[in-house]
Design a protein around this motif. Structure first.
Motif, PDB file in Angstrom:
ATOM      1  N   ASN A 230      18.413  22.574 -12.555  1.00  0.00           N
ATOM      2  CA  ASN A 230      18.887  22.044 -11.432  1.00  0.00           C
ATOM      3  C   ASN A 230      19.573  20.490 -11.522  1.00  0.00           C
ATOM      4  N   GLY A 231      20.343  20.080 -11.086  1.00  0.00           N
ATOM      5  CA  GLY A 231      20.908  18.907 -11.282  1.00  0.00           C
ATOM      6  C   GLY A 231      21.547  18.597 -12.447  1.00  0.00           C
ATOM      7  N   SER A 232      21.964  19.613 -13.179  1.00  0.00           N
ATOM      8  CA  SER A 232      22.880  19.608 -14.236  1.00  0.00           C
ATOM      9  C   SER A 232      24.523  19.887 -13.917  1.00  0.00           C
ATOM     10  N   ASP A 233      25.250  19.001 -14.516  1.00  0.00           N
ATOM     11  CA  ASP A 233      26.621  19.153 -14.557  1.00  0.00           C
ATOM     12  C   ASP A 233      27.159  19.832 -15.878  1.00  0.00           C
ATOM     13  N   ILE A 234      28.613  20.074 -16.039  1.00  0.00           N
ATOM     14  CA  ILE A 234      28.969  20.828 -17.098  1.00  0.00           C
ATOM     15  C   ILE A 234      28.700  20.134 -18.342  1.00  0.00           C
TER      16      ILE A 234
ATOM     17  N   LYS B  73      19.774  11.300  -8.567  1.00  0.00           N
ATOM     18  CA  LYS B  73      19.979  11.384 -10.062  1.00  0.00           C
ATOM     19  C   LYS B  73      18.676  11.092 -10.898  1.00  0.00           C
ATOM     20  N   TYR B  74      17.785  10.337 -10.359  1.00  0.00           N
ATOM     21  CA  TYR B  74      16.512  10.191 -11.259  1.00  0.00           C
ATOM     22  C   TYR B  74      15.598  11.271 -11.552  1.00  0.00           C
ATOM     23  N   HIS B  75      16.042  12.533 -10.809  1.00  0.00           N
ATOM     24  CA  HIS B  75      14.888  13.639 -10.622  1.00  0.00           C
ATOM     25  C   HIS B  75      15.423  14.429 -11.716  1.00  0.00           C
ATOM     26  N   ALA B  76      16.469  14.062 -12.440  1.00  0.00           N
ATOM     27  CA  ALA B  76      16.776  15.145 -13.490  1.00  0.00           C
ATOM     28  C   ALA B  76      17.698  14.456 -14.693  1.00  0.00           C
ATOM     29  N   ASN B  77      17.571  15.059 -15.921  1.00  0.00           N
ATOM     30  CA  ASN B  77      18.290  14.473 -16.832  1.00  0.00           C
ATOM     31  C   ASN B  77      17.782  12.994 -17.476  1.00  0.00           C
ATOM     32  N   GLY B  78      16.660  13.163 -17.523  1.00  0.00           N
ATOM     33  CA  GLY B  78      16.017  11.755 -17.776  1.00  0.00           C
ATOM     34  C   GLY B  78      16.316  11.627 -19.207  1.00  0.00           C
ATOM     35  N   PRO B  79      15.985  10.182 -19.677  1.00  0.00           N
ATOM     36  CA  PRO B  79      16.518   9.451 -21.149  1.00  0.00           C
ATOM     37  C   PRO B  79      16.137  10.432 -22.231  1.00  0.00           C
ATOM     38  N   ARG B  80      14.854  11.111 -22.201  1.00  0.00           N
ATOM     39  CA  ARG B  80      14.329  11.602 -23.503  1.00  0.00           C
ATOM     40  C   ARG B  80      14.529  13.393 -23.207  1.00  0.00           C
ATOM     41  N   LEU B  81      15.152  13.824 -22.279  1.00  0.00           N
ATOM     42  CA  LEU B  81      15.302  15.299 -21.933  1.00  0.00           C
ATOM     43  C   LEU B  81      15.641  16.160 -23.138  1.00  0.00           C
ATOM     44  N   HIS B  82      17.046  15.672 -23.773  1.00  0.00           N
ATOM     45  CA  HIS B  82      17.288  16.410 -25.178  1.00  0.00           C
ATOM     46  C   HIS B  82      16.521  16.288 -26.176  1.00  0.00           C
ATOM     47  N   GLU B  83      15.897  15.114 -26.268  1.00  0.00           N
ATOM     48  CA  GLU B  83      14.883  14.870 -27.466  1.00  0.00           C
ATOM     49  C   GLU B  83      13.668  15.859 -27.412  1.00  0.00           C
ATOM     50  N   TYR B  84      13.236  16.001 -26.043  1.00  0.00           N
ATOM     51  CA  TYR B  84      12.288  16.872 -26.012  1.00  0.00           C
ATOM     52  C   TYR B  84      12.511  18.285 -26.280  1.00  0.00           C
ATOM     53  N   VAL B  85      13.680  18.745 -25.646  1.00  0.00           N
ATOM     54  CA  VAL B  85      14.121  20.218 -25.963  1.00  0.00           C
ATOM     55  C   VAL B  85      14.553  20.436 -27.342  1.00  0.00           C
ATOM     56  N   GLN B  86      15.029  19.817 -28.021  1.00  0.00           N
ATOM     57  CA  GLN B  86      15.110  19.889 -29.514  1.00  0.00           C
ATOM     58  C   GLN B  86      13.799  19.832 -30.025  1.00  0.00           C
ATOM     59  N   GLU B  87      12.913  19.270 -29.875  1.00  0.00           N
ATOM     60  CA  GLU B  87      11.527  18.893 -30.540  1.00  0.00           C
ATOM     61  C   GLU B  87      10.854  20.587 -30.351  1.00  0.00           C
TER      62      GLU B  87
ATOM     63  N   GLY C 266       0.704  -1.096   0.175  1.00  0.00           N
ATOM     64  CA  GLY C 266       0.084  -0.118  -0.055  1.00  0.00           C
ATOM     65  C   GLY C 266       0.863   1.489  -0.048  1.00  0.00           C
ATOM     66  N   SER C 267       2.346   1.077   0.144  1.00  0.00           N
ATOM     67  CA  SER C 267       2.971   2.201   0.290  1.00  0.00           C
ATOM     68  C   SER C 267       3.369   2.880  -1.121  1.00  0.00           C
ATOM     69  N   GLU C 268       3.842   4.046  -1.238  1.00  0.00           N
ATOM     70  CA  GLU C 268       4.184   4.804  -2.572  1.00  0.00           C
ATOM     71  C   GLU C 268       4.827   3.992  -3.425  1.00  0.00           C
ATOM     72  N   PRO C 269       4.691   4.073  -4.870  1.00  0.00           N
ATOM     73  CA  PRO C 269       5.237   3.437  -5.779  1.00  0.00           C
ATOM     74  C   PRO C 269       6.867   3.223  -5.882  1.00  0.00           C
ATOM     75  N   ASN C 270       7.468   4.225  -5.186  1.00  0.00           N
ATOM     76  CA  ASN C 270       8.916   4.160  -5.053  1.00  0.00           C
ATOM     77  C   ASN C 270       9.485   5.069  -4.091  1.00  0.00           C
ATOM     78  N   ASN C 271      10.635   5.206  -3.707  1.00  0.00           N
ATOM     79  CA  ASN C 271      11.344   5.978  -2.421  1.00  0.00           C
ATOM     80  C   ASN C 271      11.470   7.386  -2.946  1.00  0.00           C
ATOM     81  N   TRP C 272      10.895   7.956  -4.100  1.00  0.00           N
ATOM     82  CA  TRP C 272      11.459   9.372  -4.368  1.00  0.00           C
ATOM     83  C   TRP C 272      11.067  10.305  -3.522  1.00  0.00           C
ATOM     84  N   GLY C 273      11.635  11.180  -3.464  1.00  0.00           N
ATOM     85  CA  GLY C 273      11.480  12.386  -2.314  1.00  0.00           C
ATOM     86  C   GLY C 273      10.905  13.640  -3.287  1.00  0.00           C
TER      87      GLY C 273
END
Ligand code: TEU
Length: 557
Positions: free
Chosen positions: A257-261, A225-239, A134-141
């Motif tokens: 936020n969460g971006s490195d160089i 690390k799961y809260h940013a830079n997801g797999p399709r991020l740059h695909e979306y921004v380019q679209e 019955g708990s949340e789907p995962n432990n993300w905050g």
């Protein structure tokens, strides 16, 4: 369409705290129009408005319930069109805040989505079943404490929210969501909006298998690390660029936020057709410990060597095929002279010194409202604060988990709490600092009689006129836009010094960011002062003697 924005200076307005024209205690668009000449006189080229769309204001407008309507607190759509017209008459561009990682839970889309599992809007958001127990789907905050999931009785599922539960995350996997966002962008750009600051852009692509964080560091809910830079991020921004941005002469800045160089290079490399620049956060943690359960509230003494290394790394790595934003302040950050400097005995010199080392760098400078007059943190009682982030963190860290005592937590809020930057703009020494004739939504800082625009405009040596000079240098010395950067004295604990080099001109930027007298062993042969923050320039012989918070920019052809 040119990269005019590389020579521009941006001024960020937090509308609810800028100027109230109708006495409801809340800043508004008419109040901004009243102050356009003040901003023109400062010399800024672009105004970035924090959100003014219809919103229940659970996160001060970053929870939007109608993207096409101006919230009545700020005025009407007509007022927005009037602001665009008045700004453009003054050759000032207007950038709006695009908040599309999430909507308000009062948005029509979410109201529909939550009705049933087969509602046409169900997949505009992320809904998942509870775990077997019955708990949340995962432990993300959530960034604002607690779980990133809230259970909705209506359909017996959880929905995802990186921020408050009133800010459900949009599902960008859904083409309809993306097209709806692009339609909103076209609506405003066709009205004359000149570009976008993109809220939480780094979060719009999700890891849709939603894995638990394996390392919890003893925490029930984790941010990582799961809260940013997801797999399709740059695909979306380019679209987004292909379908909307490329059709307009506009400027874009992503809040990453969460971006490195490396991630930043992907956003800002012009060959990738994504964004012009992004806000990063690394340099805004020079007074914070990283990776503890207290998160941003784990403050430490300011570390200038750390700040210099971070800024230098970003300067060098983005020198080719990328572009930096240059900021120390915004509506989410405590005032820089209160966090990193001295906001009492040396407030004026300190404000000018931090402005000098920032505006001398390569990138587009951002001035946050009140920074140009040296406004400082407010250090209020807990009940004086209005920020949901502060109150949620207090409940979680002090009351529930007892990770911090109330005093340690409030001392941290006095340094890095967001409301420090959100106290009403101080226009004069009259009632409520001239911000409103009503009751301000957030208390005015008690120092407004000494620190206000009217005083600054009447003082030729004020911080305001120093910013005016720095902005004028940005517009007239090409080396600031295109010159190479080289850090000097990297390990000096109190001095920030660097050079900028171009074919036409060299600059030497030097500042003593401490209360002690310092000697900068940098050769000054042949240099002449361009700007300095004491009545006379630093003594320049074979080395530079620097008084507390003394700063200067030297140049030579
Ligand atoms: O902030 C996003 C973000 O990265 C926050 O976690 C930010 O670092 C935090 O507020 C600092 O303590 C943007 C907006 O700038 C912020 O005002 C909003 O509250 C947030 O998104 C949600 O829209």
């Amino acid at each position: 369409m040119g990269d005019w924005w590389k020579k521009a200076v941006v001024y960020q307005i937090y509308p609810r705290s800028f100027k109230d024209s109708n006495g409801d205690g809340f800043g508004d668009l008419s109040g901004i129009i009243e102050k356009l000449d003040y901003l023109k006189n400062l010399g800024v080229d672009i105004i970035w408005l924090s959100p003014v769309y219809q919103s229940p204001q659970k996160d001060n407008g970053y929870d939007i319930s109608d993207y096409r309507k101006i919230d009545p607190r700020f005025g009407t759509n007509e007022d927005m069109y009037r602001l665009l017209d008045q700004a453009h008459r003054r050759n000032i561009k207007i950038v709006m805040d695009l908040v599309v990682n999430h909507t308000s839970d009062q948005h029509y889309w979410f109201q529909e989505s939550r009705k049933s599992k087969d509602n046409p809007y169900r997949d505009y958001y992320f809904w998942r079943d509870p775990k077997p127990d019955g708990s949340e789907p995962n432990n993300w905050g959530s960034h604002f404490s607690g779980s990133a999931w809230t259970f909705d009785e209506e359909t017996g599922q959880y929905y995802l929210h990186y921020f408050t539960k009133q800010q459900p995350d949009l599902n960008w996997e859904n083409e309809k969501v993306r097209q709806a966002v692009y339609d909103v962008m076209r609506f405003w750009m066709d009205k004359g909006v000149d570009g976008w600051r993109m809220d939480v852009i780094g979060g719009i692509s999700k890891y849709t298998d939603f894995p638990d964080y394996p390392e919890t560091n003893g925490q029930k809910y984790v941010l990582g690390k799961y809260h940013a830079n997801g797999p399709r991020l740059h695909e979306y921004v380019q679209e987004m660029n292909r379908e909307v941005l490329s059709k307009y002469d506009c400027v874009t800045v992503g809040e990453a936020n969460g971006s490195d160089i490396e991630a930043t290079k992907k956003y800002t490399d012009p060959r990738r057709h994504e964004l012009n620049m992004v806000f990063n956060f690394d340099h805004m943690a020079a007074d914070q410990k990283r990776g503890t359960p207290a998160g941003k509230w784990a403050v430490k003494p300011f570390d200038l060597v750390e700040l210099k290394k971070t800024l230098s790394d970003w300067q060098l790595e983005l020198a080719e095929n990328g572009w930096n934003t240059l900021y120390f302040e915004n509506h989410d950050q405590g005032r820089v002279i209160s966090r990193y400097g001295n906001d009492t005995a040396y407030r004026v010199q300190c404000a000018k010194a931090f402005a000098t080392v920032l505006h001398g760098l390569k990138g587009t400078p951002y001035v946050y409202q009140g920074e140009e007059i040296g406004m400082v943190n407010c250090d209020y009682e807990l009940n004086d604060y209005r920020d949901v982030e502060i109150h949620n963190a207090y409940r979680e860290l002090v009351i529930e988990e007892k990770i911090m005592t109330e005093k340690v937590f409030l001392d941290a809020v006095a340094k890095v709490g967001r409301d420090n930057a959100r106290t009403p703009m101080q226009w004069n020494n009259g009632s409520h600092a001239g911000f409103t004739e009503g009751t301000p939504w957030l208390k005015v800082n008690s120092n407004y009689k000494e620190i206000n625009v009217s005083q600054a405009l009447n003082d030729p040596d004020s911080i305001y006129y120093y910013y005016q000079k720095l902005i004028e240098l940005r517009h007239t010395h090409d080396v600031l836009t295109n010159g190479d950067f080289s850090l000097l004295l990297p390990d000096h604990p109190h001095i920030f010094a660097y050079t900028r080099h171009s074919e036409q001109e060299d600059l030497l930027v030097v500042a003593n960011l401490s209360e002690s007298q310092e000697v900068a062993t940098v050769s000054t042969e042949g240099w002449s002062p361009l700007i300095y923050n004491y009545p006379d320039p630093p003594s320049a012989l074979s080395e530079i003697q620097l008084r507390p918070y003394e700063a200067a920019i030297f140049h030579r052809a």
